[in-house]
Scaffold this motif. Structure first.
Motif: not given
Length: 165
Positions: A20-28
């Motif tokens: 979830s962290v990876i999927r939230e941060v990368m698009p940022e």
């Protein structure tokens, strides 16, 4: 109230939270299309992917043991002897800028040296300026082209650190 974070090895119960962290941060940072780590098969099972010799992954957790970020070390894909890769080091916004990334990066590099790697490689993006400042502060040197065969053709900045010095 100040928040205290701690670092510990990833466990299977952390897999969904770290994904979830990876999927939230990368698009940022614009890293949500093809060619980014977001789409690597290991994202949903980091604990298993790093539970083999020569690999390690740590999560950063808050007082309630919620995963706030993480990062790890694994051999660089593409049969590049002696070279490891700093992988999937991402943090939720509330953890950034507090020294947590540097602490985790130093832990990753200590593991890499202990595991016998000679070079640590990483890939990032031009927009991840704070991360690049950290890498350079710890001695990483910019490269003009990627190493190995990570499949992350979306990345546009590459760095390496000689671990023998």
């Amino acid at each position: 109230m100040s928040t205290q974070w701690r670092t510990r090895p990833i466990e299977p119960r952390d897999d969904a939270q770290m994904a979830s962290v990876i999927r939230e941060v990368m698009p940022e940072f614009g890293a949500d299309g093809p060619g980014f780590a977001l789409h690597d098969p290991e994202v949903d099972g980091l604990s298993a992917a790093y539970a083999v010799p020569g690999r390690a992954y740590w999560v950063v957790v808050d007082e309630a043991d919620r995963v706030m970020g993480g990062g790890g070390i694994a051999p660089l894909d593409g049969d590049v002897p002696g070279v490891c890769e700093l992988r999937k080091m991402y943090f939720r916004p509330q953890v950034r800028g507090r020294g947590v990334g540097e602490q985790l990066l130093r832990q990753c590099l200590a593991f890499a040296r202990q595991a016998g790697y000679q070079t640590c490689y990483l890939e990032t993006l031009a927009g991840m300026t704070q991360a690049q400042k950290l890498y350079q502060r710890l001695g990483f040197q910019p490269l003009s082209a990627p190493m190995g065969a990570t499949g992350h053709f979306g990345c546009d900045r590459w760095y390496a650190l000689d671990l023998r010095g």
